[in-house]
Design a protein around this motif. Structure first.
Motif, PDB file in Angstrom:
ATOM      1  N   LYS A 143      84.711   1.422  56.203  1.00 29.99           N
ATOM      2  CA  LYS A 143      83.626   1.670  57.170  1.00 29.99           C
ATOM      3  C   LYS A 143      83.011   0.362  57.622  1.00 29.99           C
ATOM      4  O   LYS A 143      82.819   0.114  58.827  1.00 29.99           O
ATOM      5  N   MET A 144      82.689  -0.525  56.678  1.00 30.26           N
ATOM      6  CA  MET A 144      82.048  -1.787  57.034  1.00 30.26           C
ATOM      7  C   MET A 144      82.967  -2.678  57.867  1.00 30.26           C
ATOM      8  O   MET A 144      82.538  -3.303  58.835  1.00 30.26           O
ATOM      9  N   ALA A 145      84.258  -2.726  57.494  1.00 31.08           N
ATOM     10  CA  ALA A 145      85.202  -3.572  58.224  1.00 31.08           C
ATOM     11  C   ALA A 145      85.396  -3.079  59.652  1.00 31.08           C
ATOM     12  O   ALA A 145      85.380  -3.865  60.612  1.00 31.08           O
ATOM     13  N   ALA A 173      90.234   5.121  62.662  1.00 29.41           N
ATOM     14  CA  ALA A 173      90.221   3.916  63.501  1.00 29.41           C
ATOM     15  C   ALA A 173      91.031   2.796  62.855  1.00 29.41           C
ATOM     16  O   ALA A 173      91.769   2.068  63.528  1.00 29.41           O
ATOM     17  N   ALA A 174      90.894   2.656  61.534  1.00 35.83           N
ATOM     18  CA  ALA A 174      91.661   1.620  60.822  1.00 35.83           C
ATOM     19  C   ALA A 174      93.159   1.884  60.921  1.00 35.83           C
ATOM     20  O   ALA A 174      93.955   0.957  61.097  1.00 35.83           O
ATOM     21  N   LEU A 175      93.549   3.145  60.828  1.00 39.22           N
ATOM     22  CA  LEU A 175      94.959   3.516  60.964  1.00 39.22           C
ATOM     23  C   LEU A 175      95.460   3.232  62.377  1.00 39.22           C
ATOM     24  O   LEU A 175      96.524   2.637  62.573  1.00 39.22           O
ATOM     25  N   GLY A 198      96.015  -0.414  63.029  1.00 36.84           N
ATOM     26  CA  GLY A 198      96.929  -1.122  62.140  1.00 36.84           C
ATOM     27  C   GLY A 198      96.282  -1.897  61.020  1.00 36.84           C
ATOM     28  O   GLY A 198      96.932  -2.756  60.409  1.00 36.84           O
ATOM     29  N   LEU A 199      95.017  -1.619  60.706  1.00 35.99           N
ATOM     30  CA  LEU A 199      94.356  -2.323  59.602  1.00 35.99           C
ATOM     31  C   LEU A 199      94.806  -1.776  58.250  1.00 35.99           C
ATOM     32  O   LEU A 199      94.767  -2.492  57.241  1.00 35.99           O
ATOM     33  N   ILE A 200      95.171  -0.519  58.218  1.00 32.04           N
ATOM     34  CA  ILE A 200      95.757   0.069  57.021  1.00 32.04           C
ATOM     35  C   ILE A 200      97.030   0.794  57.451  1.00 32.04           C
ATOM     36  O   ILE A 200      97.148   1.235  58.595  1.00 32.04           O
ATOM     37  N   ASP A 201      97.971   0.918  56.540  1.00 28.17           N
ATOM     38  CA  ASP A 201      99.235   1.574  56.841  1.00 28.17           C
ATOM     39  C   ASP A 201      99.129   3.069  56.570  1.00 28.17           C
ATOM     40  O   ASP A 201      98.363   3.498  55.693  1.00 28.17           O
ATOM     41  N   PRO A 202      99.909   3.878  57.271  1.00 25.73           N
ATOM     42  CA  PRO A 202      99.817   5.333  57.119  1.00 25.73           C
ATOM     43  C   PRO A 202      99.996   5.823  55.689  1.00 25.73           C
ATOM     44  O   PRO A 202      99.347   6.771  55.271  1.00 25.73           O
TER      45      PRO A 202
END
Length: 368
Positions: free
Chosen positions: A100-102, A125-127, A130-134
């Motif tokens: 959330k913070m990032a 949103a991160a997914l 591309g900030l985190i992988d599926p």
């Protein structure tokens, strides 16, 4: 529908099926596991910098080491704090909180869907960016503590878009994080599986933002060397070739020797430790000895030496061990020698020796 869209659809179905991370207001003050966030009624939200906002936290006074970073996060709008007026800087940060913070710090657009937990829009949103992988959080547990490696993945992908969905090794991402000053060591180590406090998490995000904006940060040179070694191990760059003979590079050997020796401690009359898993084609040669005064007759040997590792001792890589010491209170010295080398053609050209003497630990590295 593209492959990525299909992945996102599957992951969001998983997110939707996971029980909601318990709201901060309903939890005891010392057990708050996620950061409070009121999203509001708008279907589409953006995280914009809040102007003229002043929030202070009772548990983050001006003398606190992370005060400037926490206050910067407040002014940038990605820190809200907890309903009790605190920030809980020493509380371990969860996946939900950090993501959330990032996401908010990066100003990524957020879409709120009906009846979904507060953290889901940020994970989505991160997914999508591309900030985190599926498949990264297959357990779907966003209330779980965020590991340092998980933070590194998000931070590096935030500063370098070429690393997103690129399938890079964790060791390469860690190296990039250390090279850019985003991550510093804990006792000279990268500690990828360690956790971080909320204050430390905010510091990582502030460093991430600075690097993303073109700034430079000081680098922990000691841990940088370790990160480089761990990356070389990950890609198999451990051998020094001499004709048909292969020797393990000295710095690689020393890394594994110290990894073993650093795990060792004495407890309840036993020498205990952990035998790290080694790359294919390598092995440890170990000599663990306890020296007594022969006059005490603790052991039958005229030299007064107890061998903790004998031909019948079985130590398994990847497992903990416990070796009994006959009379630890009478031991004059405990000497542990470890050589990490080629399992097929050992060269014995180096060793690391650790001594326990008068409750002090002395380490000596010998290169022949």
């Amino acid at each position: 529908m593209s492959k990525m869209r299909k992945w996102l659809a599957v992951v969001m179905m998983v997110l939707a099926s996971v029980p909601s991370v318990q709201a901060a207001e309903s939890m005891p003050e010392d057990q708050v596991g996620v950061e409070e966030m009121s999203i509001g009624s708008s279907d589409t939200l953006t995280n914009e910098t809040k102007e003229n906002v002043y929030i202070s936290f009772r548990d983050v006074p001006e003398k606190h080491w992370a005060y400037s970073d926490v206050m910067a996060g407040v002014q940038k709008g990605y820190i809200n704090g907890l309903p009790n007026g605190k920030f809980a800087p020493d509380q371990t940060v969860s996946r939900a909180e950090f993501i959330k913070m990032a996401v908010a710090a990066l100003g990524l657009p957020i879409e709120q869907h009906p009846d979904e937990a507060w953290y889901v829009p940020y994970a989505r949103a991160a997914l999508e960016h591309g900030l985190i992988d599926p498949a990264e959080y297959e357990d779907g547990d966003y209330a779980r503590f965020m590991s340092r490696m998980e933070m590194v993945r998000v931070a590096v992908k935030a500063i370098d878009e070429s690393t997103r969905n690129a399938g890079l090794l964790d060791e390469e991402l860690m190296l990039k994080a250390v090279e850019n000053g985003i991550i510093r060591g804990i006792n000279g180590k990268t500690v990828p599986q360690g956790t971080s406090t909320r204050a430390q998490a905010v510091t990582v995000i502030e460093r991430m933002l600075k690097v993303r904006d073109g700034g430079e940060l000081p680098v922990d040179e000691e841990v940088l060397e370790i990160a480089r070694i761990e990356y070389r191990i990950a890609i198999g760059d451990i051998w020094e070739v001499d004709g048909e003979y292969r020797r393990v590079y000295n710095d690689i050997a020393s890394y594994f020797e110290m990894k073993l020796l650093d795990s060792i401690y004495i407890e309840d009359g036993h020498l205990k430790g952990y035998l790290p898993v080694t790359p294919e084609g390598t092995e440890y040669h170990m000599g663990f000895q306890v020296w007594y005064d022969p006059k005490d007759k603790v052991v039958a040997s005229s030299t007064g030496v107890q061998l903790l590792i004998t031909a019948s001792t079985k130590l398994t890589p990847g497992e903990y061990f416990s070796l009994p010491i006959k009379a630890v209170d009478k031991a004059k010295e405990i000497k542990l020698s470890v050589t990490f080398e080629n399992a097929v053609m050992p060269s014995n050209r180096r060793t690391t020796i650790m001594y326990y003497l008068d409750n002090k630990r002395i380490v000596e590295i010998i290169n022949y």
